[in-house]
Each structure stands twice: as structure tokens, then as C-alpha cells.
Scaffold this active site. Structure first.
Site, PDB file in Angstrom:
ATOM      1  N   SER A 180       5.860  -5.274   4.923  1.00  0.00           N
ATOM      2  CA  SER A 180       6.227  -6.357   5.837  1.00  0.00           C
ATOM      3  C   SER A 180       6.289  -7.690   5.094  1.00  0.00           C
ATOM      4  O   SER A 180       5.417  -7.997   4.276  1.00  0.00           O
ATOM      5  CB  SER A 180       5.209  -6.461   6.979  1.00  0.00           C
ATOM      6  OG  SER A 180       5.135  -5.259   7.705  1.00  0.00           O
ATOM      7  N   TYR A 189       0.833  -1.203   0.000  1.00  0.00           N
ATOM      8  CA  TYR A 189       0.000   0.000   0.000  1.00  0.00           C
ATOM      9  C   TYR A 189       0.873   1.260   0.000  1.00  0.00           C
ATOM     10  O   TYR A 189       0.847   2.051  -0.924  1.00  0.00           O
ATOM     11  CB  TYR A 189      -0.902   0.011   1.247  1.00  0.00           C
ATOM     12  CG  TYR A 189      -2.202  -0.730   1.129  1.00  0.00           C
ATOM     13  CD1 TYR A 189      -2.455  -1.616   0.082  1.00  0.00           C
ATOM     14  CD2 TYR A 189      -3.199  -0.563   2.086  1.00  0.00           C
ATOM     15  CE1 TYR A 189      -3.654  -2.293  -0.006  1.00  0.00           C
ATOM     16  CE2 TYR A 189      -4.404  -1.238   2.008  1.00  0.00           C
ATOM     17  CZ  TYR A 189      -4.632  -2.104   0.962  1.00  0.00           C
ATOM     18  OH  TYR A 189      -5.826  -2.779   0.897  1.00  0.00           O
ATOM     19  N   SER A 190       1.637   1.438   1.088  1.00  0.00           N
ATOM     20  CA  SER A 190       2.359   2.697   1.303  1.00  0.00           C
ATOM     21  C   SER A 190       3.447   2.924   0.264  1.00  0.00           C
ATOM     22  O   SER A 190       4.067   1.984  -0.244  1.00  0.00           O
ATOM     23  CB  SER A 190       2.982   2.717   2.698  1.00  0.00           C
ATOM     24  OG  SER A 190       1.993   2.675   3.699  1.00  0.00           O
ATOM     25  N   SER A 217      -1.097   7.024  10.598  1.00  0.00           N
ATOM     26  CA  SER A 217      -0.590   7.798  11.730  1.00  0.00           C
ATOM     27  C   SER A 217      -1.731   8.300  12.606  1.00  0.00           C
ATOM     28  O   SER A 217      -2.894   8.366  12.186  1.00  0.00           O
ATOM     29  CB  SER A 217       0.225   9.000  11.222  1.00  0.00           C
ATOM     30  OG  SER A 217      -0.636   9.944  10.595  1.00  0.00           O
ATOM     31  N   GLU A 267      -8.675  -5.372   9.098  1.00  0.00           N
ATOM     32  CA  GLU A 267      -7.422  -5.424   9.845  1.00  0.00           C
ATOM     33  C   GLU A 267      -7.639  -5.112  11.318  1.00  0.00           C
ATOM     34  O   GLU A 267      -6.852  -5.510  12.167  1.00  0.00           O
ATOM     35  CB  GLU A 267      -6.431  -4.431   9.240  1.00  0.00           C
ATOM     36  CG  GLU A 267      -5.035  -4.526   9.782  1.00  0.00           C
ATOM     37  CD  GLU A 267      -4.071  -3.604   9.070  1.00  0.00           C
ATOM     38  OE1 GLU A 267      -2.855  -3.792   9.214  1.00  0.00           O
ATOM     39  OE2 GLU A 267      -4.529  -2.674   8.379  1.00  0.00           O
TER      40      GLU A 267
END
Length: 397
Positions: free
Chosen positions: A167, A134-135, A377, A251
């Protein structure tokens, strides 16, 4: 929903405990208590073997809406029971959780029957591992800013771009990628959710990111014409934002409760150290320990309440993230306070080839510094609550 444990749950607990006691032996036992957050690098091959053992027992996919892929089905309370018994047994950290808890429920909700039949059995067997792309360097918490593009080329898409903080990318067999499939589109428009095989030498480059804890669970991933089959777009082209947001809501589901069980073990370790070292005699530290315990219990009941409520609560995932991110970060700080001056030094070996090692609590402190950033965040979570729940005006862009 009534979360009291009933007769069926007691029987399920006995079954889970007996299975874990019988199978967590030999090489599987050697991987026990390895591979948690901040130590994903530990005993990877042994943990992959354990994943396949879980698959043979039908213990992968308890929360899926279908039991057609070799997985057991379980109620919410039974899923919590399984997580509690798994933690009690000190079983290895899961390497398949992204496929089981994120991808699979997303395919059940948004995927085609062909996609479900292709991918869910392999996840349920523990054969295929997944990562989430995603990021990006310029689109982390603000996910709608992704620039990775996927261009249709016959029966495939060619993916180009860079993802970060991915990850398990160095271990994964497959990756689900949020990419822009409509040239010139902006924000959440024109995005698609693609399933991309990772074994594409020359087209996918995975580069581990070394952290201040000395480990490298996260990665940069560079896509240079990586191929994704046209039939592996989940939810249809252009619907990626809807699918991605649905996945992020998943999630924060039962996996949040599983996470809290691990938090409880970490807190218990800090409390034992405080009692053994005499740090608990300090009334200020003792008060902080009690607060951590009370806040963890509050998080648990909030998670149970959220799972048991009817309808969708747009703020629930953000509330959960704000709660656990700050809590875990404070636990790391508390662990260092309990340790005192010794927390600033690790085991020292004069040999130059000796690796720099940290103990579990030092890794906890360093790793938890990122808890209020990754996964969205705190600032982004507060904006979501303000705009989608409280109806406050959006920030100017």
C-alpha cells in the site's frame, strides 16, 4: 481498565473539536472525506499537506510512549476521542498512518536511539511517508516464506527481490522491508527488518496493481540492489521475525478502533439508503441491518477489552482480524442487497474517453472482497488461534 469518559477526556474532546474546526478549512476542507479504503488515490497532494498541518498541531503520534518528538501524548481513551472527532469532522483520509501507527511504535519498542532520533521527528511532522514491504507472490499470509534477500556490502545492505500488495508504495518516501539476511536460512530464521529509502531510481521499481474497482492502491515493488544503511536494521540482524510480529500486534491496537469508526459511517450510509428507498420494510433486510449494528458494537467492546487487559494475548490480533474482515465483507454484500438491481450498473457516459466510475457503495462491495485475505487470511488467523491459544497440533508442512 475503565473506558468511561472522564473530565480530562471531555476537555480533550473540546480541544480536538476546536482545532479541527479551525484548521479544516480552505484547501484542507477540499480534501475532506477523500482518501479512505478503496479510494487512496484521491487528493494525494492535498492530503500530504494536511498531514503536515496535523504535524504542526502535534496530532501525529498521540499513542507513542514518548512525547519527545513534537507529538502530543494521550491516554487510550483520549486517542479514541481524537479518532471519533476526526471522523465527525470528515477529515481527509490519512496518508501517514503506516509511519505513525506501525513504524513509529516499532522503533520505540525495538529501534536504537539513533533510529528513533532520525525517523520519528519526520513522521511526527508529517514530512516522510512510509510503506510496508512484507508480502511476496509466494509468501503472503505465510510470511515466514519470504525470499527477498539483503546482502551486506560494507556499510550497506543490497536488497533484491519482489514484494506485492504494498500500500502507498508509489507515494512513500521510505519502506520497511522484511528480508532474508542469512543465506540458506529457512522460515522465520535469518530474517531482518530493514529501513529502505524509496528514492532509488533503477534500483526500486514500483508498479501499481489495477483492481476490479478500477483503482490502484496496492503495488508490486521490485528491489534490484536497493541500498539500506547498515545502521537501519531494526532490532539487529537476524531478529526480523520478532520485530515483524511485534509490528503486526501493534497493527491491531487503537488503529482497530479508528477503523471501526469508519465502518460505523459506512453502515450509517447503508441504513439511510435502506430507509429512504423503503428496503428497510423488508423484515429480512431489516434483520441484517440490525445484526450489522450489533456486531459492530460487539467488535468495539472487544477491542476496548483487549486494549485494557494486562499482559499479551497471542490470539487477540487474530480474533480482531477475523471479526472485522468478515463483518466488513458482509456490509458490502448488504449494501448491494439494499440497492437492489441498480447496484449492478454505474453512471454511464457514452463518450469512449470517459472513465468507468463506481459510487461509494459499489467500491465498498468490491474492495471488501479482499478483507478476508489481506493482512493475514482467515485461514491463517484460525491456525494461529488453534496453535498458539488452544494448543492444538500444528498442521503438517
Amino acid at each position: 481498565m475503565d473506558f468511561a469518559v472522564g473530565t480530562d477526556d471531555d476537555a480533550f474532546r473540546r480541544e480536538a473539536r476546536a482545532w479541527l474546526d479551525a484548521h479544516l478549512v480552505g484547501s484542507h476542507a477540499e480534501a475532506a472525506r477523500h482518501g479512505g479504503p478503496g479510494s487512496e488515490y484521491e487528493r494525494v497532494e492535498a492530503r500530504r499537506a494536511w498531514e503536515r498541518e496535523l504535524g504542526r498541531g502535534g496530532w501525529i503520534g498521540l499513542g507513542w510512549d514518548t512525547g519527545a518528538y513534537g507529538n502530543r501524548q494521550a491516554t487510550l481513551t483520549q486517542q479514541v476521542v481524537w479518532a471519533e472527532e476526526y471522523a465527525r469532522a470528515g477529515a481527509p483520509g490519512r496518508v501517514g498512518h503506516i509511519g505513525e501507527n506501525l513504524l513509529a511504535p516499532t522503533l520505540v519498542a525495538y529501534g536504537s536511539q539513533e533510529q528513533q532520533d532520525r525517523f520519528l521527528p519526520a513522521v511526527a511532522r508529517g514530512d516522510e511517508l512510509w510503506c510496508q514491504a512484507y508480502s511476496e507472490p509466494g509468501a503472503g499470509s505465510d510470511l515466514a516464506g519470504v525470499r527477498t534477500a539483503a546482502v551486506r556490502d560494507g556499510d550497506s545492505y543490497r536488497v533484491g527481490g519482489q514484494k506485492i500488495w504494498t500500500s502507498l508504495a508509489h507515494e512513500a518516501d521510505w519502506c520497511f522491508v522484511l528480508a532474508r539476511t542469512e543465506p540458506g536460512s529457512r522460515r522465520h530464521h535469518g530474517l531482518s527488518f530493514l529501513l529502505v529509502p524509496m528514492d532509488q531510481p533503477g534500483r526500486i521499481d514500483v508498479r501499481p496493481i489495477r483492481q476490479m474497482s478500477g483503482t490502484a492502491e496496492f503495488n508490486e515493488v521490485f528491489f534490484d540492489g536497493a541500498l539500506a544503511a547498515a545502521g537501519h536494521v531494526v532490532g539487529g540482524e537476524g531478529n526480523g521475525w520478532r520485530v515483524a510480529m511485534g509490528l503486526l500486534a501493534l497493527e491491531r491496537g487503537v488503529s482497530t478502533l479508528v477503523q471501526q469508526i469508519g465502518f460505523g459511517e459506512e453502515l450509517a450510509r447503508v441504513v439511510r439508503l435502506a430507509v429512504e428507498s423503503g428496503a428497510a420494510d423488508d423484515p429480512v433486510l431489516r434483520d441484517r441491518l440490525v445484526r450489522q449494528w450489533a456486531e459492530l458494537r460487539t467488535m468495539r467492546w472487544n477491542a476496548l477489552r483487549t486494549l485494557g487487559s494486562s499482559g499479551e494475548d497471542p490470539g487477540a490480533p487474530s480474533v480482531a482480524k477475523l471479526l472485522w474482515g468478515g463483518w466488513h465483507q458482509r456490509l458490502g454484500e448488504l449494501a448491494m442487497a439494499v440497492r437492489g438491481a441498480s447496484a449492478t450498473a454505474g453512471p454511464y457516459d457514452w463518450r469512449p474517453e470517459s472513465p468507468y466510475e463506481l459510487d461509494a457503495l459499489q467500491r465498498l462491495f468490491l474492495f471488501s472482497r479482499a478483507d478476508t485475505i489481506y493482512g493475514g487470511s482467515d485461514e491463517i488467523q484460525r491456525n494461529i488461534i488453534a496453535e498458539r491459544v488452544l494448543g492444538l497440533p500444528r498442521e503438517p508442512r
